[in-house]
Design a protein around this motif. Structure first.
Motif, PDB file in Angstrom:
ATOM      1  N   LEU B 173      -6.527   6.857  -3.121  1.00 43.81           N
ATOM      2  CA  LEU B 173      -5.632   6.025  -2.322  1.00 43.81           C
ATOM      3  C   LEU B 173      -6.261   5.712  -0.961  1.00 43.81           C
ATOM      4  O   LEU B 173      -7.290   6.277  -0.588  1.00 43.81           O
ATOM      5  CB  LEU B 173      -4.285   6.741  -2.136  1.00 43.81           C
ATOM      6  CG  LEU B 173      -3.518   7.038  -3.426  1.00 43.81           C
ATOM      7  CD1 LEU B 173      -2.203   7.766  -3.112  1.00 43.81           C
ATOM      8  CD2 LEU B 173      -3.234   5.751  -4.218  1.00 43.81           C
ATOM      9  N   LEU B 197       0.218  -1.276 -12.269  1.00 44.15           N
ATOM     10  CA  LEU B 197       0.239  -1.852 -10.920  1.00 44.15           C
ATOM     11  C   LEU B 197      -1.165  -1.886 -10.326  1.00 44.15           C
ATOM     12  O   LEU B 197      -1.567  -2.885  -9.716  1.00 44.15           O
ATOM     13  CB  LEU B 197       1.180  -1.032 -10.030  1.00 44.15           C
ATOM     14  CG  LEU B 197       1.371  -1.526  -8.596  1.00 44.15           C
ATOM     15  CD1 LEU B 197       2.039  -2.900  -8.576  1.00 44.15           C
ATOM     16  CD2 LEU B 197       2.206  -0.525  -7.798  1.00 44.15           C
ATOM     17  N   GLY B 200      -5.492  -4.962 -11.914  1.00 39.37           N
ATOM     18  CA  GLY B 200      -5.308  -6.329 -11.424  1.00 39.37           C
ATOM     19  C   GLY B 200      -4.978  -6.415  -9.945  1.00 39.37           C
ATOM     20  O   GLY B 200      -4.724  -7.507  -9.442  1.00 39.37           O
ATOM     21  N   SER B 201      -4.990  -5.295  -9.226  1.00 34.91           N
ATOM     22  CA  SER B 201      -4.626  -5.338  -7.806  1.00 34.91           C
ATOM     23  C   SER B 201      -5.841  -5.595  -6.917  1.00 34.91           C
ATOM     24  O   SER B 201      -5.742  -5.549  -5.693  1.00 34.91           O
ATOM     25  CB  SER B 201      -3.904  -4.057  -7.398  1.00 34.91           C
ATOM     26  OG  SER B 201      -4.768  -2.949  -7.476  1.00 34.91           O
ATOM     27  N   THR B 204      -6.903  -3.636  -3.639  1.00 31.70           N
ATOM     28  CA  THR B 204      -6.092  -3.647  -2.426  1.00 31.70           C
ATOM     29  C   THR B 204      -5.118  -2.475  -2.354  1.00 31.70           C
ATOM     30  O   THR B 204      -4.472  -2.286  -1.327  1.00 31.70           O
ATOM     31  CB  THR B 204      -5.269  -4.948  -2.318  1.00 31.70           C
ATOM     32  OG1 THR B 204      -4.339  -5.005  -3.408  1.00 31.70           O
ATOM     33  CG2 THR B 204      -6.166  -6.178  -2.349  1.00 31.70           C
ATOM     34  N   LEU B 205      -4.977  -1.708  -3.440  1.00 28.70           N
ATOM     35  CA  LEU B 205      -4.007  -0.610  -3.444  1.00 28.70           C
ATOM     36  C   LEU B 205      -4.674   0.761  -3.586  1.00 28.70           C
ATOM     37  O   LEU B 205      -4.044   1.784  -3.330  1.00 28.70           O
ATOM     38  CB  LEU B 205      -3.002  -0.791  -4.584  1.00 28.70           C
ATOM     39  CG  LEU B 205      -2.094  -2.031  -4.529  1.00 28.70           C
ATOM     40  CD1 LEU B 205      -1.190  -2.082  -5.746  1.00 28.70           C
ATOM     41  CD2 LEU B 205      -1.266  -2.048  -3.254  1.00 28.70           C
ATOM     42  N   ILE B 440       4.955  -3.559  -1.166  1.00 29.91           N
ATOM     43  CA  ILE B 440       4.266  -2.550  -1.985  1.00 29.91           C
ATOM     44  C   ILE B 440       2.901  -2.219  -1.374  1.00 29.91           C
ATOM     45  O   ILE B 440       2.514  -1.054  -1.269  1.00 29.91           O
ATOM     46  CB  ILE B 440       4.132  -3.053  -3.444  1.00 29.91           C
ATOM     47  CG1 ILE B 440       5.513  -3.065  -4.102  1.00 29.91           C
ATOM     48  CG2 ILE B 440       3.157  -2.186  -4.234  1.00 29.91           C
ATOM     49  CD1 ILE B 440       5.552  -3.738  -5.455  1.00 29.91           C
ATOM     50  N   LYS B 441       2.195  -3.259  -0.955  1.00 27.93           N
ATOM     51  CA  LYS B 441       0.910  -3.050  -0.280  1.00 27.93           C
ATOM     52  C   LYS B 441       1.091  -2.134   0.947  1.00 27.93           C
ATOM     53  O   LYS B 441       0.351  -1.170   1.136  1.00 27.93           O
ATOM     54  CB  LYS B 441       0.349  -4.416   0.131  1.00 27.93           C
ATOM     55  CG  LYS B 441      -0.788  -4.394   1.137  1.00 27.93           C
ATOM     56  CD  LYS B 441      -2.119  -3.990   0.522  1.00 27.93           C
ATOM     57  CE  LYS B 441      -3.238  -4.141   1.549  1.00 27.93           C
ATOM     58  NZ  LYS B 441      -4.494  -3.548   1.072  1.00 27.93           N
ATOM     59  N   ALA B 443       3.457  -0.002   1.472  1.00 28.70           N
ATOM     60  CA  ALA B 443       3.850   1.347   1.060  1.00 28.70           C
ATOM     61  C   ALA B 443       2.635   2.181   0.662  1.00 28.70           C
ATOM     62  O   ALA B 443       2.603   3.387   0.876  1.00 28.70           O
ATOM     63  CB  ALA B 443       4.850   1.273  -0.100  1.00 28.70           C
ATOM     64  N   LEU B 444       1.625   1.524   0.088  1.00 28.97           N
ATOM     65  CA  LEU B 444       0.457   2.265  -0.399  1.00 28.97           C
ATOM     66  C   LEU B 444      -0.708   2.266   0.576  1.00 28.97           C
ATOM     67  O   LEU B 444      -1.578   3.135   0.500  1.00 28.97           O
ATOM     68  CB  LEU B 444       0.001   1.716  -1.755  1.00 28.97           C
ATOM     69  CG  LEU B 444       0.679   2.403  -2.941  1.00 28.97           C
ATOM     70  CD1 LEU B 444       2.031   1.808  -3.231  1.00 28.97           C
ATOM     71  CD2 LEU B 444      -0.219   2.377  -4.164  1.00 28.97           C
TER      72      LEU B 444
END
Lengths: 456, 456
Positions: B173, B197, B200-201, B204-205, B440-441, B443-444
């Motif tokens: 993370l 999730l 395919g991110s 960025t996560l 969401i971005k 949050a992570l």
């Protein structure tokens, strides 16, 4: 973050909605699902939604007044994911049951969440298509509930689970805003895969009000093999041999002896006289018969007897026997349906271990399994007035989860965590994953009004 | 939230890492990918990770000192998702390229992110298995990059995209903590589907450092049909007819005339003399030949000539012709590769519209398409010293996205948004979806250090 607030009057913004009711019979109906668990209290009210606008108004008011909302489809869940308690409002979606569109060329269906799985399949069949996820409860479960739990069924080892069939979703968020996510195309990677995040989130991140689902061409042919075995370990070994032979059966279902006994009792069949375990395999597509022969060769060394069911009626009767497992057991008592998953080659260890757990806890465990993806449903059967969430049944359930985890598996393959599996959730996903999931929950539902206490 | 901070010295916590370098040749190599876009500046440094611990230390330091990090695999991305600018540190994972384990019975592979797609497939083939996602760049692209973009390829209409093949991920993370998500089982629904999730991110996560991937049995037989057409509209209509005939080809690739010309020039073939468009179809499995006949009957009414390639070498040459499309065009100039998707029955409208856009903007557009899932790669070819992100090429790109959207499609089917498609992102997903994705971005990755300015 998601504790239930103390009982208080339902705000007028909710109680005044057209579909709102406090009818005791209705509240009794919606406080539980098919998990066997009945919450000690009843919900404060019920909104029967008929339109997207009904859902929007319900959530907008609930968000503003911090009222917890339990979304509900057909109520066939097996993890108490739709059970509702004091202080909660149930948002019942089962009347939003229209198939809005089937596009036979594009092979998609656009549906409301209350459509029954079997009804969608019947509508698709008119165009030579089918909808792949097929829970055993197909004739009574809703597509919205299937999406909430990322439901599977018999055909998913070959055709994928619900997540693979969801192309786009319209979701009402916790604050009542309407989000559309996904695309009307088979592939799309613009931004994060929110539709995959909502799929399987058990109504805790938003309420699905419309779905674009992928249909598939109905197979041109299906071939069926059934086999009976001396013991359940042999049947599990045969199932593993089918996978190791690199066949891809569309159906590979295992049924153990006690379950066969219940089916025989309920339907008048005589399966248990042929063996202490049963395996049903189907292959489909243009090469169905050739692939069936591979399956047959893999099974034969382990079986007492084998039947190639060339007659479609005979094949259908075998499928129906498997489908009747849960109702047959429910005729005998209260049933708590487990949903553990293990790596496919550990299947024999798992079914043997389940026997041991049954003996050691004195609890009756009957098992069916989607063997091609290592997903087992060990069913604990107790007397109708016995609780399933305490005493020996709970002990057996915990031992079952521990065994699955020790074999590299999971506590739920396709039914969800709901309320019933909360105790084992963190042990499986770990503290960090739990924290990340709670941060996502917080980002989408800051007041924690959506299905509190469930899933994560 | 994700703007690039002004240039400043790299903190010692990063510059002191064993794999850190400021070597200008290396920085030049890692500032761009294969999108054709070269950022105006170079990154501040590069960490060549060899272990999970290297990734942990890099992110922990970057998080603490608020340094933006650009994760990088093989650098074959087509959307500038790995391009790096002043003030950013590139985290290069291509040396983490071990296949840790292949389990032929369970049909899974455990790999590090730098493993090349083709190397994984070669290792799987030794066990009679294959890894389904197969981008055209299979021999040079890494599995980690495939996961970051949810990559597809030729076989995904039948076998699914990368998301369907990812069973579990180990992800570092933004703050350097190590998250494991997913399970070693085919089905698992415990909690939110974080692995979907992350897939395919676009980095960025979190940074994927290990993946458990599903392998599938190699098909026992494959059948191949090739056809040439008077024009690209006829080829697209034939492809739609194949889907409408309810066949499920494993490969259904369309190549237009200008691309055929480039292939002929590069490889000495003579495809364009046979028609202004080409369609390659393969069926596979136990019924490959029977299904091929269905495909053949669907294609024939639209084609100038049809070839059934029974000879495996002949079939392989046809597949290689399709695979050589991008390199052949790259021999002619700088290529910007589009990635639009449309509903499958709108394919003919899309390819016809692309011709019109080419004429109206004066830009050369050559198109190949994964026709079975409606995913097109229209390629804009310009002189080597011409920019692709301004002037007529940008105009053509924008028109292309608008056309795809007007047909119910998407701006990216399998390459991702990266930097290049940011301008059109919100138009496709909508303001609310953008807001949810940013939450969401946040949050992570609360400090926005992971691949800023990309994807969302």
């Amino acid at each position: 973050m998601t504790t239930t607030p103390p009982a208080r009057p339902v705000p007028e913004a909710l109680a005044g909605l057209p579909g709102f009711t406090r009818d005791p019979a209705e509240l009794e109906r919606v406080r539980t699902d098919r998990s066997g668990y009945v919450p000690p209290t009843r919900p404060a009210g019920l909104v029967r939604a008929r339109t997207v606008e009904d859902v929007v108004r319900t959530l907008r008011a609930a968000h503003e007044h911090r009222v917890p909302v339990v979304p509900r489809g057909a109520g066939t869940g097996l993890a108490a994911g739709a059970s509702a308690r004091e202080g909660e409002i149930v948002l019942d979606l089962h009347r939003m049951n229209r198939i809005l569109r089937i596009d036979p060329v594009e092979q998609i269906a656009v549906v409301e969440p209350g459509v029954l799985n079997a009804d969608l399949n019947a509508a698709a069949a008119e165009h030579g298509l089918f909808y792949a996820p097929d829970p055993a409860s197909t004739s009574i479960c809703s597509v919205g509930g299937n999406i909430a739990t990322n439901a599977g069924g018999m055909r998913c080892a070959k055709y994928g689970v619900t997540r693979e069939a969801v192309l786009a979703l319209t979701v009402v968020l916790a604050d009542g805003r309407v989000l559309t996510t996904g695309a009307g195309t088979v592939k799309a990677v613009t931004g994060y895969d929110l539709k995959a995040l909502f799929t399987g989130s058990e109504g805790t991140l938003g309420v699905v009000v419309e779905a674009v689902l992928r249909l598939r061409p109905a197979p041109v042919a299906t071939a069926t093999v059934a086999a009976w075995f001396r013991d359940v370990g042999s049947a599990a070994a045969a199932a593993s041999a089918v996978i190791a032979a690199r066949a891809t059966p569309s159906v590979l279902e295992l049924v153990d002896g006690p379950t066969l006994g219940a089916i025989d009792l309920a339907t008048g069949s005589a399966h248990r006289s042929r063996g202490e375990a049963f395996l049903l395999a189907q292959t489909d597509g243009f090469g169905a018969e050739l692939e069936r022969d591979v399956v047959l060769r893999a099974i034969e060394p382990f079986a007492e007897s084998v039947l190639v069911a060339d007659d479609p009626a005979e094949a259908e009767a075998l499928v129906q026997a498997r489908r009747s497992a849960i109702p047959s057991l429910e005729a005998l008592g209260r049933v708590s349906i487990g949903d553990v998953g293990v790596p496919r080659h550990r299947l024999a260890e798992m079914v043997t271990g389940l026997r041991r757990i049954a003996e050691e806890t004195g609890v009756e465990i009957c098992t069916v399994a989607h063997a091609a993806d290592g997903n087992l449903h060990p069913m604990i059967v107790v007397d109708r007035d016995e609780p399933i969430t305490e005493g020996p049944p709970k002990l057996a359930l915990g031992r079952m989860f521990e065994l699955a985890r020790s074999l590299g598996g999971t506590l739920t393959g396709e039914h969800g965590v709901g309320l019933l599996k909360q105790d084992w959730f963190t042990a499986e996903v770990g503290e960090l994953s739990r924290e990340v999931q709670h941060r996502i929950k917080q980002a989408l539902d800051p007041h924690g009004i959506l299905n509190p206490g469930k899933a994560v």
